[in-house]
Design a protein around this motif. Sequence first.
Motif, PDB file in Angstrom:
ATOM      1  N   PRO A  23     -72.665  14.991 -14.520  1.00  0.00           N
ATOM      2  CA  PRO A  23     -71.281  15.467 -14.588  1.00  0.00           C
ATOM      3  C   PRO A  23     -70.371  14.398 -13.992  1.00  0.00           C
ATOM      4  O   PRO A  23     -70.549  14.000 -12.847  1.00  0.00           O
ATOM      5  N   ALA A  24     -69.426  13.942 -14.770  1.00  0.00           N
ATOM      6  CA  ALA A  24     -68.588  12.829 -14.326  1.00  0.00           C
ATOM      7  C   ALA A  24     -67.147  13.041 -14.781  1.00  0.00           C
ATOM      8  O   ALA A  24     -66.434  12.088 -15.103  1.00  0.00           O
ATOM      9  N   ALA A  25     -66.735  14.301 -14.823  1.00  0.00           N
ATOM     10  CA  ALA A  25     -65.401  14.622 -15.339  1.00  0.00           C
ATOM     11  C   ALA A  25     -64.395  14.905 -14.233  1.00  0.00           C
ATOM     12  O   ALA A  25     -63.245  15.244 -14.506  1.00  0.00           O
ATOM     13  N   GLY A  26     -64.823  14.764 -12.977  1.00  0.00           N
ATOM     14  CA  GLY A  26     -63.951  15.125 -11.849  1.00  0.00           C
ATOM     15  C   GLY A  26     -62.718  14.233 -11.753  1.00  0.00           C
ATOM     16  O   GLY A  26     -62.645  13.170 -12.378  1.00  0.00           O
ATOM     17  N   LEU A  27     -61.766  14.662 -10.940  1.00  0.00           N
ATOM     18  CA  LEU A  27     -60.487  13.951 -10.826  1.00  0.00           C
ATOM     19  C   LEU A  27     -60.537  12.820  -9.799  1.00  0.00           C
ATOM     20  O   LEU A  27     -59.611  12.015  -9.709  1.00  0.00           O
ATOM     21  N   SER A  28     -61.587  12.763  -9.001  1.00  0.00           N
ATOM     22  CA  SER A  28     -61.790  11.658  -8.038  1.00  0.00           C
ATOM     23  C   SER A  28     -60.590  11.448  -7.137  1.00  0.00           C
ATOM     24  O   SER A  28     -60.141  10.314  -6.934  1.00  0.00           O
ATOM     25  N   LYS A  40     -64.100   6.976 -11.690  1.00  0.00           N
ATOM     26  CA  LYS A  40     -64.792   6.566 -10.456  1.00  0.00           C
ATOM     27  C   LYS A  40     -66.204   6.025 -10.732  1.00  0.00           C
ATOM     28  O   LYS A  40     -66.600   5.032 -10.111  1.00  0.00           O
ATOM     29  N   LEU A 121     -62.810  22.494 -13.935  1.00  0.00           N
ATOM     30  CA  LEU A 121     -62.886  23.798 -13.274  1.00  0.00           C
ATOM     31  C   LEU A 121     -64.114  23.936 -12.381  1.00  0.00           C
ATOM     32  O   LEU A 121     -64.517  25.052 -12.053  1.00  0.00           O
ATOM     33  N   GLY A 122     -64.708  22.805 -12.004  1.00  0.00           N
ATOM     34  CA  GLY A 122     -65.808  22.862 -11.046  1.00  0.00           C
ATOM     35  C   GLY A 122     -67.123  22.339 -11.599  1.00  0.00           C
ATOM     36  O   GLY A 122     -67.317  22.246 -12.816  1.00  0.00           O
ATOM     37  N   LEU A 123     -68.031  22.016 -10.658  1.00  0.00           N
ATOM     38  CA  LEU A 123     -69.318  21.424 -11.040  1.00  0.00           C
ATOM     39  C   LEU A 123     -70.151  22.393 -11.884  1.00  0.00           C
ATOM     40  O   LEU A 123     -70.768  21.985 -12.877  1.00  0.00           O
ATOM     41  N   LEU A 143     -75.209  13.738  -9.662  1.00  0.00           N
ATOM     42  CA  LEU A 143     -73.766  13.562  -9.493  1.00  0.00           C
ATOM     43  C   LEU A 143     -73.449  12.068  -9.551  1.00  0.00           C
ATOM     44  O   LEU A 143     -74.246  11.224  -9.123  1.00  0.00           O
ATOM     45  N   ALA A 144     -72.242  11.793 -10.056  1.00  0.00           N
ATOM     46  CA  ALA A 144     -71.936  10.418 -10.443  1.00  0.00           C
ATOM     47  C   ALA A 144     -71.329   9.589  -9.319  1.00  0.00           C
ATOM     48  O   ALA A 144     -70.789   8.519  -9.577  1.00  0.00           O
TER      49      ALA A 144
HETATM   50  P1  UTP Z   1     -66.532  16.216  -6.510  1.00  0.00           P
HETATM   51  O1  UTP Z   1     -66.384  17.604  -6.086  1.00  0.00           O
HETATM   52  O2  UTP Z   1     -67.007  15.226  -5.509  1.00  0.00           O
HETATM   53  O3  UTP Z   1     -65.149  15.741  -7.105  1.00  0.00           O
HETATM   54  O4  UTP Z   1     -67.467  16.213  -7.781  1.00  0.00           O
HETATM   55  P2  UTP Z   1     -64.692  14.328  -7.620  1.00  0.00           P
HETATM   56  O5  UTP Z   1     -63.778  14.533  -8.757  1.00  0.00           O
HETATM   57  O6  UTP Z   1     -65.849  13.416  -7.873  1.00  0.00           O
HETATM   58  O7  UTP Z   1     -63.940  13.665  -6.381  1.00  0.00           O
HETATM   59  P3  UTP Z   1     -62.859  14.170  -5.313  1.00  0.00           P
HETATM   60  O8  UTP Z   1     -63.581  15.124  -4.413  1.00  0.00           O
HETATM   61  O9  UTP Z   1     -61.674  14.784  -6.032  1.00  0.00           O
HETATM   62  O10 UTP Z   1     -62.492  12.894  -4.656  1.00  0.00           O
HETATM   63  C1  UTP Z   1     -68.860  15.961  -7.745  1.00  0.00           C
HETATM   64  C2  UTP Z   1     -69.319  15.498  -9.126  1.00  0.00           C
HETATM   65  O11 UTP Z   1     -69.075  16.530 -10.081  1.00  0.00           O
HETATM   66  C3  UTP Z   1     -68.253  16.069 -11.138  1.00  0.00           C
HETATM   67  C4  UTP Z   1     -67.524  14.863 -10.564  1.00  0.00           C
HETATM   68  O12 UTP Z   1     -67.144  13.962 -11.592  1.00  0.00           O
HETATM   69  C5  UTP Z   1     -68.584  14.265  -9.634  1.00  0.00           C
HETATM   70  O13 UTP Z   1     -69.530  13.471 -10.326  1.00  0.00           O
HETATM   71  N1  UTP Z   1     -67.340  17.174 -11.545  1.00  0.00           N
HETATM   72  C6  UTP Z   1     -66.707  17.923 -10.590  1.00  0.00           C
HETATM   73  C7  UTP Z   1     -67.153  17.442 -12.878  1.00  0.00           C
HETATM   74  O14 UTP Z   1     -67.735  16.769 -13.760  1.00  0.00           O
HETATM   75  N2  UTP Z   1     -66.304  18.458 -13.240  1.00  0.00           N
HETATM   76  C8  UTP Z   1     -65.679  19.224 -12.309  1.00  0.00           C
HETATM   77  O15 UTP Z   1     -64.926  20.169 -12.715  1.00  0.00           O
HETATM   78  C9  UTP Z   1     -65.869  18.942 -10.953  1.00  0.00           C
END
Ligand code: UTP
Length: 312
Positions: A23-28, A40, A121-123, A143-144
């Motif tokens: 999963p690598a869609a987070g906002l980082s 990221k 919307l979350g992991l 996790l990425a």
């Molecule tokens: P994190 O909760 O650490 O969030 O996600 P993030 O986006 O990487 O970074 P911060 O906390 O905002 O700085 C853990 C992993 O889950 C992925 C993220 O890309 C990361 O690899 N993830 C998280 C998703 O793919 N989708 C989501 O909705 C949330």
Amino acid sequence: MSSRTAASGSATATGRATRAVIPAAGLSTRFLPATKAVPKPMLPVVDRPVLQYIVEEATSAGVTDVLLITGRGKTSMVDHFDRQPELEERLAAKGDAARLEAVRRTAELAQIYTCRQTEVLGLGHAIAYAESHIGDAPFAVLLADEFPDESAPLLPQMLDLQAATGGIVIGLVEVPDEQTSRYGIASLSPDEPPPEAPEGAVTISGLVEKPPPGEAPSNLAIFGRYVLPGGIFEAIGRTKPGSGGEIQITDAIALMMAEGTPVHGIVYRGVRYDTGVPLGYLQAVVQLASKRDDIGADFRRWLTEFVRTWQE
Ligand code: UTP
């Protein structure tokens, strides 16, 4: 590389998972503004993006099929694992065999699939996108933004243990007591793990999201590695938004645990790189650059001199 869905070869004859989801869609947000336009996982550690270290970790453990969960503005992650014929021709014409091999290798590491999480919307929500690809077979989740040193991998033992139990296996790492509020923390059961479990294996009785110091049931934090049975998708479907209004994978795991699925952890004792925050990222770059055969000696010499003059 493909974005279609595969339907076979998801586990070995012994039931060991051969697929992974990243999963690598987070906002980082913790790495802004660098990660406003650059995903990221594409930040380089020396000359490879973080994501490549993670795909290599998966393939070294026997994974042959990787599903990347991406999102808007993140197509460079998928491009990295595609062929680049123009670049390859140019390198071949120059006789630059080493770089040609490095560029080609990324497209040959694994069968890479991709899909998009349309809303962050979350992991748990991100992992749910993998259902049609994975079906009911077990799979790994990486996790990425963190990875173990390749000299001390964790995933192979996790895959073996999951194949033996059929349940859930979670990577754990010891954190200082004052840092428990940053992580998901495991509470441990006195039950012994199964006899075939590797050293460092524990039986988990619960998971607590970010407990304040003093209230944490242990100092064992979730390291972003999971091996999950296909039944997790149905559990995610029943999971309500939790911490931060997001659908948490820890809540779906807790649901399965409450219904009798065995949950084990393996405590990782090797070097772990946390590239999700600037300090951990810098430490990873320095440590991995120092170990390189090509530039390591020069870099260490420079670093030693830098530290000496800095202290004066
Ligand atoms: P994190 O909760 O650490 O969030 O996600 P993030 O986006 O990487 O970074 P911060 O906390 O905002 O700085 C853990 C992993 O889950 C992925 C993220 O890309 C990361 O690899 N993830 C998280 C998703 O793919 N989708 C989501 O909705 C949330």
